[in-house]
Design an enzyme around this catalytic site. Structure first.
Site, mmCIF file in Angstrom:
data_model
loop_
_atom_site.group_PDB
_atom_site.id
_atom_site.type_symbol
_atom_site.label_atom_id
_atom_site.label_comp_id
_atom_site.label_asym_id
_atom_site.label_seq_id
_atom_site.Cartn_x
_atom_site.Cartn_y
_atom_site.Cartn_z
ATOM 1 N N ASP A 1 29.127 36.433 41.418
ATOM 2 C CA ASP A 1 30.363 36.515 42.365
ATOM 3 C C ASP A 1 30.523 36.523 43.469
ATOM 4 O O ASP A 1 29.989 36.979 44.135
ATOM 5 C CB ASP A 1 30.996 38.355 42.362
ATOM 6 N N ASP B 1 31.476 38.034 46.067
ATOM 7 C CA ASP B 1 31.059 40.098 46.488
ATOM 8 C C ASP B 1 29.910 39.506 46.838
ATOM 9 O O ASP B 1 29.160 40.428 48.265
ATOM 10 C CB ASP B 1 30.841 41.214 44.731
ATOM 11 N N THR C 1 47.606 41.474 29.405
ATOM 12 C CA THR C 1 48.455 40.835 28.996
ATOM 13 C C THR C 1 46.968 39.397 29.437
ATOM 14 O O THR C 1 47.173 38.224 28.313
ATOM 15 C CB THR C 1 49.009 39.804 29.752
ATOM 16 N N ARG D 1 44.460 39.202 37.514
ATOM 17 C CA ARG D 1 44.436 39.115 36.501
ATOM 18 C C ARG D 1 45.405 40.178 35.365
ATOM 19 O O ARG D 1 45.018 40.742 35.587
ATOM 20 C CB ARG D 1 43.482 39.305 35.533
HETATM 21 N N1 URA Z 1 34.129 33.576 39.897
HETATM 22 C C1 URA Z 1 32.887 33.863 40.730
HETATM 23 O O1 URA Z 1 32.691 34.317 42.189
HETATM 24 N N2 URA Z 1 30.961 33.748 39.775
HETATM 25 C C2 URA Z 1 31.730 33.162 38.896
HETATM 26 O O2 URA Z 1 31.147 32.541 38.179
HETATM 27 C C3 URA Z 1 33.120 32.546 38.264
HETATM 28 C C4 URA Z 1 34.264 33.355 39.387
#
Ligand code: URA
Length: 224
Positions: free
Chosen positions: A215, A218, A121, A117
Site C-alpha cells: 500500500d 500507508d 456498490t 469506493r
Molecule cells: N494501491 C496501492 O497502494 N497498492 C496497490 O497495490 C494497489 C493500489
C-alpha cells in the site's frame, strides 16, 4: 511503441510512456518494492522516482521556439514551455507526488480530488474536489502512484473533463501500473497520456498490484 514484457503482446500502447529502465531506476524500484525498506528510505527513493516521472511528464507539454542571447553575446535558438499547467493529486496517495511536482514547476497550481469506493456498490465515488477556476485552459498532471483497477483514475478524469479540461491535455503519472488498469483507463479516454515507472503483470484478489510494493499511501505516510 515501447517494449514491455508484462504487457500483453509485449508492446505498450503509443500513449503509454514507460520511463527508461536504467540501472538507476531499477535500483530505486527495488528499494521501494522491498518490504524491509523502512519508511524514511521508502520516502527518499519514491521521491527520486517521482522527480523522474515529473520530468518525463513535462516532455509531453507543448513548447514554442525561443531565441535568447547567451553571456558570450551570441544568440541561442532554444525553446520555452508554452501553456499553463496544474497538478491534481488523487487524495491520499497522490499527494505524495505533489512535492516532486513543486520542485520541478515553481509556483505550480494544485487541485485536489478525493475518490472513495462506495462499500455497498463497490463503485468509486467522488467525495471532494477543489480545482483552479481556470483549469479548463490548463494542461493537467494527474498524480496517483498506483494504477491498479483504474477505477479511481477514471472517476478523477471524468471530474476533470466535466470542468472542461481537454482529454489530450491530461498526463497521468504513476510509479506502477498493470495492463488491466492501463486498458480500462485508455478504453474510456483514448487521448490520455500515461507516464509510468514500471508495469507489473496484474492484481491479487485484494486488488493489490503484484508483485507490487504494497500500500503506497500507508508506506509513504506511515499509516499502516
Ligand atoms: N494501491 C496501492 O497502494 N497498492 C496497490 O497495490 C494497489 C493500489
Amino acid at each position: 511503441m515501447t517494449a514491455c514484457a508484462n504487457y500483453p503482446g509485449g508492446e505498450l500502447p503509443t500513449n503509454v510512456h514507460l520511463l527508461a529502465q536504467t540501472p538507476q531506476l531499477r535500483a530505486l524500484m527495488t528499494m521501494i518494492r522491498d518490504t524491509n525498506t523502512n519508511r524514511n528510505d521508502f520516502i527518499f527513493y519514491s521521491d527520486r522516482i517521482i522527480r523522474l516521472l515529473v520530468e518525463e511528464g513535462l516532455n509531453y507539454l507543448p513548447l514554442v521556439e525561443q531565441q535568447i542571447e547567451t553571456p558570450t553575446g551570441l544568440p541561442y535558438h532554444g525553446v520555452a514551455f508554452q501553456g499553463k499547467i496544474c497538478g491534481v493529486p488523487i487524495i491520499r496517495a497522490g499527494e505524495a507526488m505533489e512535492k516532486g511536482l513543486r520542485e520541478c514547476c515553481k509556483g505550480v497550481r494544485i487541485g485536489k480530488i478525493l475518490i472513495q469506493r462506495n462499500e455497498e456498490t463497490a463503485q468509486p465515488e467522488l467525495y471532494y474536489s477543489k480545482l483552479p477556476s481556470d483549469i479548463a485552459e490548463r494542461y493537467v498532471l494527474l498524480l496517483d502512484p498506483m494504477l491498479a483497477t483504474g477505477g479511481s483514475a477514471i472517476k478523477a478524469i471524468e471530474v476533470l473533463l466535466e470542468t472542461g479540461v481537454h482529454e489530450d491535455r491530461i498526463v497521468f503519472l504513476n510509479l506502477l501500473a498493470v495492463p488491466d488498469g492501463i486498458d480500462a483507463v485508455l478504453a474510456r479516454f483514448p487521448k490520455l497520456r500515461i507516464v509510468t515507472a514500471d508495469v507489473d503483470p496484474g492484481l491479487n484478489e485484494k486488488k493489490f498490484i503484484v508483485p507490487g510494493l504494497g500500500d503506497f499511501g500507508d508506506r509513504y505516510f506511515g499509516s499502516s
